[in-house]
Design a protein around this motif. Structure first.
Motif: not given
Length: 311
Positions: A160-165, A169-170, A184-185, A209-215
């Protein structure tokens, strides 16, 4: 290879060897005569092939984001405490390390697209060095994380990458590791869109590999189910109170045994937030898991990466 090239290569090798003592030279001789260097050379070439993919990804990102790699809808503000508290809008320049390595930065400076200094009083001679900051990790740092710091057997693990921008990292985890799941979140929708566009463009496996749009503090499930959590310095993206709240959240939800990778020591981070005493027993610092691969890296470029486990 021409005769001139051979001579030049021998010259460069002698330059290197001249800096070593006899014991070090003997070690290098044994490494070469045993042909062990052949295996290391193949691994080095494999790293270079993977890095070329990341270079291509970076070039694609450059075409779709602003030069500073800061999205118009992002809220980015210099921190008020810690080792970056001296940053402000006048003395600080964002140069994304994933998109621009040191050689590219030098080229941009020579072309006049980047400056090294700023004037403090509008007279040319009274100048100060600009502070270059990056909100991403370099390709070399990503290689070091996945080829030295972390274990090699990550097939069943979730990163899990926190703040993947922009997703650096992904992409590094995808090409440099065997991780089964890479998440990535990211709070900023524009950044999420960039990441998804790159994942699609380069035909990455969407099951892996996936991206999550969230806090992140609204997704305790992702935090609790991750085996490796990577956190770039977040000082520019939240105030001190929010930062403290986040670490309390992590202490509550990150499971025991999880690896935590940071690009600043946790003692410094927690000291800056006056939380060291509170959380000092929560983490233990770890030795790299793949020390044999340090031969492929300039350690001066990687001395600001830290690996911890959650107690």
């Amino acid at each position: 290879m021409s005769e001139d090239s051979v001579v030049n290569t021998k010259f460069r090798m002698l330059e290197l060897l001249s800096e070593l003592d006899e014991v070090e030279i003997d070690t290098i001789e044994q490494w070469i005569s045993s042909l062990a260097y052949r295996k290391d050379l193949e691994r080095k070439k494999s790293l270079q092939r993977s890095e070329k993919i990341l270079i291509n990804i970076g070039n694609s990102i450059k075409k779709i984001v602003p030069f500073e790699a800061e999205m118009p809808t992002e809220i980015i503000a210099p921190p008020t405490v810690g080792d970056q508290a001296d940053c402000n809008k006048t003395n600080t320049c964002h140069v994304d390390e994933f998109l621009f390595d040191e050689m590219e930065v030098e080229k941009l400076v020579k072309k006049g697209k980047l400056k090294r200094h700023y004037c403090t009083d509008c007279n040319s001679r009274n100048i100060e060095d600009l502070i270059y900051i990056s909100h991403s990790m370099s390709r070399q740092a990503l290689q070091y994380i996945f080829k030295v710091l972390l274990p090699s057997d990550l097939e069943e693990k979730q990163i899990l990458d926190i703040g993947s921008r922009l997703g650096a990292v992904l992409y590094g985890a995808y090409h440099f590791s065997t991780a089964g799941t890479i998440v990535g979140i990211e709070m900023n929708k524009e950044c999420c869109d960039v990441q998804q566009r790159i994942i699609d463009q380069f035909s990455m496996d969407s099951n892996r590999i996936k991206v999550v749009h969230s806090d992140v503090m609204e997704r305790s499930d992702l935090v609790a189910n991750s085996d490796i959590i990577i956190i770039n310095v977040l000082d520019f993206f939240m105030n001190n109170e929010k930062h403290k709240e986040m670490w309390h959240f992590f202490k509550k939800h990150i499971k025991k045994g999880t690896y935590l990778v940071c690009n600043r020591s946790m003692s410094d981070t927690l000291d800056n937030l006056d939380m060291f005493e509170e959380l000092m027993d929560w983490l233990s610092i770890c030795k790299p898991n793949q020390l044999e691969n340090e031969i492929f890296f300039d350690m001066e470029d990687c001395n600001e990466l830290f690996l911890y486990t959650v107690n």
